[in-house]
Write an enzyme that holds these catalytic residues in place. Structure first.
Site, PDB file in Angstrom:
ATOM      1  N   HIS A  65       0.818  -1.223   0.000  1.00 31.26           N
ATOM      2  CA  HIS A  65       0.000   0.000   0.000  1.00 31.26           C
ATOM      3  C   HIS A  65       0.850   1.270   0.000  1.00 31.26           C
ATOM      4  O   HIS A  65       0.324   2.353  -0.220  1.00 31.26           O
ATOM      5  CB  HIS A  65      -0.937   0.026   1.211  1.00 31.26           C
ATOM      6  CG  HIS A  65      -1.988  -1.036   1.186  1.00 31.26           C
ATOM      7  ND1 HIS A  65      -2.859  -1.174   0.126  1.00 31.26           N
ATOM      8  CD2 HIS A  65      -2.308  -2.018   2.068  1.00 31.26           C
ATOM      9  CE1 HIS A  65      -3.673  -2.202   0.373  1.00 31.26           C
ATOM     10  NE2 HIS A  65      -3.355  -2.739   1.532  1.00 31.26           N
ATOM     11  N   ASP A 119      -2.519 -10.385  -2.700  1.00 33.23           N
ATOM     12  CA  ASP A 119      -3.119  -9.972  -1.430  1.00 33.23           C
ATOM     13  C   ASP A 119      -4.586  -9.609  -1.679  1.00 33.23           C
ATOM     14  O   ASP A 119      -4.947  -9.202  -2.782  1.00 33.23           O
ATOM     15  CB  ASP A 119      -2.353  -8.749  -0.900  1.00 33.23           C
ATOM     16  CG  ASP A 119      -2.817  -8.281   0.469  1.00 33.23           C
ATOM     17  OD1 ASP A 119      -2.162  -8.631   1.463  1.00 33.23           O
ATOM     18  OD2 ASP A 119      -3.835  -7.552   0.542  1.00 33.23           O
TER      19      ASP A 119
HETATM   20  N1  Q9C Z   1      -9.664  -0.866  10.762  1.00 35.64           N
HETATM   21  C1  Q9C Z   1      -2.606  -5.319   3.950  1.00 35.64           C
HETATM   22  O1  Q9C Z   1      -3.240  -6.344   3.865  1.00 35.64           O
HETATM   23  N2  Q9C Z   1      -7.097  -1.191   7.255  1.00 35.64           N
HETATM   24  N3  Q9C Z   1      -3.134  -4.194   4.443  1.00 35.64           N
HETATM   25  C2  Q9C Z   1      -8.463  -1.389   7.504  1.00 35.64           C
HETATM   26  C3  Q9C Z   1      -9.868  -1.222   9.418  1.00 35.64           C
HETATM   27  C4  Q9C Z   1      -6.719  -1.423   5.946  1.00 35.64           C
HETATM   28  C5  Q9C Z   1      -4.479  -4.174   4.890  1.00 35.64           C
HETATM   29  C6  Q9C Z   1      -8.889  -0.504   8.578  1.00 35.64           C
HETATM   30  C7  Q9C Z   1      -6.292  -2.804   5.659  1.00 35.64           C
HETATM   31  C8  Q9C Z   1      -4.984  -2.800   4.972  1.00 35.64           C
HETATM   32  C9  Q9C Z   1      -1.187  -5.288   3.552  1.00 35.64           C
HETATM   33 ZN    ZN Z   2      -4.265  -7.096   2.392  1.00 32.17          ZN
END
Ligand code: Q9C
Ligand code: ZN
Length: 346
Positions: free
Chosen positions: A160, A196
């Site tokens: 990200h 992912d």
């Molecule tokens: N509290 C990866 O899998 N956050 N990142 C969600 C909910 C975003 C996930 C917020 C999720 C990102 C590398």
């Molecule tokens: Zn992810």
């Protein structure tokens, strides 16, 4: 299986994140990695290797210098200003406000962050710097060591992270750093196939105008999933990079059958190019019981995924990304590599 480990991963452990209106323990935790490591412990084919330090330059080839300096210094400055907890942003320079390099720490944090879910603490820089070196070590093992595959087993994740911003639990874009390093070392074409659950927004953005790095992502539809503001199928690249970005968003509930159809589309695109190295940002948050995602892949499906990736028949670097159901995470990751290995040795 050449597995590179980052011995600094425990230095990054956030106190919590906002989730559905509540401050909850971070989903992205050190236990994820411990559990993955345990799953490989009795595997005779697993070779554990220590990372080599390739220095800051490969990182600066992808990320802006001011951004890297921010990551290096922000927690120290944060403490010096009298703060006690983790660094968490609360204000962002959205259009209408001035996007200025600010001296105030809260303003500086909002300038570089794009989401609030990614705390910074004392050991964050050390952990992410070592994570990038771990990924680079895997890349070198494959690209210069002529090995069929290597796995960078590290955290926090990376896909990200943009050139100058962090979020979604990511700070340095390890996959992008590896792709750029392969180009620096002489590769003409590199492919990144992101599996992912979430769209690899940072990776897409970093290479969006380039035709030497093909970026592909199979992910939960951004209409209903993080990162919301990128990852749509009409994003196909710009300028020289037109045709070198492919987004394959899938509807909520997607199972392995649906996922494999998308994978075949991705595979044709990879095969159509003279790819020298394949980089796979590997998240297992596509798992049916993942707490923040909604695909329905099973533990067994990950064997199939590994076999499918192996059939691309390319030198492959796996880089650990997401996956938040910490119980089965080890077996799920193990199965991807094990399926890849089995198919390769057929
Ligand atoms: N509290 C990866 O899998 N956050 N990142 C969600 C909910 C975003 C996930 C917020 C999720 C990102 C590398
Ligand atoms: Zn992810």
């Amino acid at each position: 299986m050449n597995i590179f480990l980052n011995d600094k991963v425990a230095l990054h452990e956030g106190q919590g994140e906002m989730h559905q209106g509540k401050f909850v323990p971070c989903f992205e935790s050190p236990s994820r990695l411990n559990n993955i490591l345990s799953a490989f412990e009795n595997e005779p084919e697993a070779t554990f290797l220590n990372a080599t330090d390739y220095g800051l330059q490969p990182i600066l080839d992808v990320h802006a210098t001011d951004y890297v300096e921010f990551l290096q210094n922000i927690h120290k400055d944060w403490l010096a200003a009298g703060n006690t907890g983790d660094v968490i942003p609360y204000i962002w320079p959205v259009p209408g406000l001035k996007r200025i390099a600010h001296n105030n720490l809260n303003a500086r944090v909002g300038y570089y962050a794009f989401s609030s879910d990614t705390p910074i603490m004392q050991g964050t820089w050390q952990a992410v710097y070592s994570g990038a070196q771990t990924a680079l070590s895997a890349l070198h093992c494959v690209f210069q060591g002529n090995k069929r595959m290597a796995f960078s087993l590290s955290r926090p994740p990376g896909h990200h992270a943009h050139r100058s911003s962090y979020g979604g639990y990511c700070f340095l874009n390890n996959a992008a750093i590896c792709a750029q390093q392969a180009i620096t070392l002489g590769a003409k074409k590199v492919a990144i196939l992101d599996v992912d659950f979430h769209h690899g927004n940072g990776t897409q953005d970093i290479f969006y105008e380039r035709n030497d790095v093909l970026t592909i992502s199979i992910h939960g539809n951004p209409e209903t999933n993080f990162p919301y503001y990128l990852g749509y199928s009409e994003e196909t690249g710009a300028d020289e990079g037109i045709g070198f970005n492919l987004n394959l968003p899938l509807d909520n509930g997607a199972d392995m059958k649906v996922w494999l159809q998308a994978f075949e589309t991705a595979a044709s695109k990879v095969k159509a190019m003279d790819t020298e190295v394949l980089i796979v940002p590997l998240g297992v948050d596509t798992f049916v019981d993942d707490p923040i995602s909604n695909f329905t892949l099973t533990t067994e499906d990950y064997l199939t995924m590994g076999e499918a990736i192996a059939r691309l028949d390319l030198p492959t670097v796996f880089i650990m990304e997401g996956g938040y159901d910490v119980g089965p995470i080890g077996q799920n990751v193990f199965n991807v590599l094990s399926g890849f290995n089995a198919e390769t040795n057929k």
